[in-house]
Design a protein around this motif. Sequence first.
Motif, short mmCIF file in Angstrom:
data_model
loop_
_atom_site.label_atom_id
_atom_site.label_comp_id
_atom_site.label_asym_id
_atom_site.label_seq_id
_atom_site.Cartn_x
_atom_site.Cartn_y
_atom_site.Cartn_z
N LEU A 119 54.94 54.00 59.25
CA LEU A 119 54.51 54.17 57.86
C LEU A 119 54.98 52.97 57.06
O LEU A 119 56.06 52.42 57.32
N VAL A 120 54.17 52.56 56.09
CA VAL A 120 54.56 51.47 55.21
C VAL A 120 54.05 51.79 53.81
O VAL A 120 53.01 52.41 53.63
N GLY A 146 49.58 54.90 57.16
CA GLY A 146 50.09 55.05 58.51
C GLY A 146 49.81 53.80 59.33
O GLY A 146 48.77 53.16 59.18
N ILE A 147 50.75 53.42 60.18
CA ILE A 147 50.59 52.27 61.06
C ILE A 147 51.12 52.64 62.44
O ILE A 147 51.69 53.72 62.63
N LEU A 168 51.64 41.18 58.28
CA LEU A 168 50.89 41.98 59.24
C LEU A 168 50.06 43.06 58.56
O LEU A 168 48.97 43.41 59.03
N VAL A 169 50.58 43.62 57.47
CA VAL A 169 49.86 44.70 56.80
C VAL A 169 49.19 44.25 55.51
O VAL A 169 48.61 45.07 54.79
N SER A 218 44.84 49.70 64.35
CA SER A 218 46.12 50.39 64.40
C SER A 218 47.17 49.77 63.48
O SER A 218 48.12 50.44 63.07
N HIS A 219 47.01 48.50 63.11
CA HIS A 219 48.04 47.81 62.36
C HIS A 219 47.67 47.55 60.90
O HIS A 219 48.55 47.49 60.04
#
Length: 334
Positions: A89-90, A128-129, A165-166, A319-320
Amino acid sequence: MTVFAQPASLKRPAVREHYEETILQPVDLTSHVDLIDTQVMQTLSGLFPSGQAQIWGVTPGINGANLSQIRKMQPGDVVFFSGSKRLYLVGTVALTWHNPALAHRLWGVDDRTEQTWEYMYALTGVRGIDFPMEEIRSLLSWNPNRHIQGFVALRETDGGILKDLVGFEDSIHGSLLPDSEEPTTPPYGPSDAAADAQRRAEQGRLKKALLPGAEGECALCGRTLPRAFLVAAHIKKRAACSEEERWDLNNVAMLACLLGCDSLFEYGFVAVEEGGQLRISPVAASAPPVAKYIEEHLADRSIAWWTTEREQYYAWHRSHTFQLGALTPDQVNN
């Protein structure tokens, strides 16, 4: 801007319950107005007009072990939750404040420390990640046996890689930590000129490989546009690519237009499913101009650029980067 790691193993019944009640199900702020300071409530109401917010907290720790870390946190910082051998999670910190009474009502007391999670923070942009810790250790050059065992502010370089990355951008809100606990953020160091030059060179190679002529087609919307309006967009984030993947010029990137598609993919509002069907994030509906653009240019599209060779990169993006809401504990623990 600081990036934090927040251990929260959903295999622990108490943590799972807290996650379900204050992250999966946002907290109804009006139900707790009797315990929330007037200034804090006014700020929360402005940040969350719906009256609901996703909230988490940190205990002081044994002998105040967590205080030096929590005092660094301020609005605009980014938090990664870890558990089940992954980051799952982020979110971005919208507000920080100190409230033992509210924490006790929401979460009770940690039976291991007899403390409550009184250093509280509200999150926005929660998604969610699925970043396996094995991948994170490799990406950040950590020891192969390293785990995230306590709430901690990551090194600037490590945090920057994860933030990239996100696709998180810096944002500014107000902090309501007690005055004596107001954090200060150390200035960033100088940029790495050599790394910047390498990235520019790679972008040039990619664009030359994907767009040899004066015009090209955006892989997402399908419009043919002049060269100046197209970029070579990494499907898998450059920072996460191996050296071999960075040189996979025909597969690791695609042409995306600067009229909207590049940003939508970069920030996870759209993704490409196995087979090429375009997938729209539910988060897009919360931003009407974004939803309108998607409806006009991307709705119900199938992406011709998808191939079996490129699927590994599109799968990584799904997914990321692709924006979903908070994952359920069962999704995280599987």
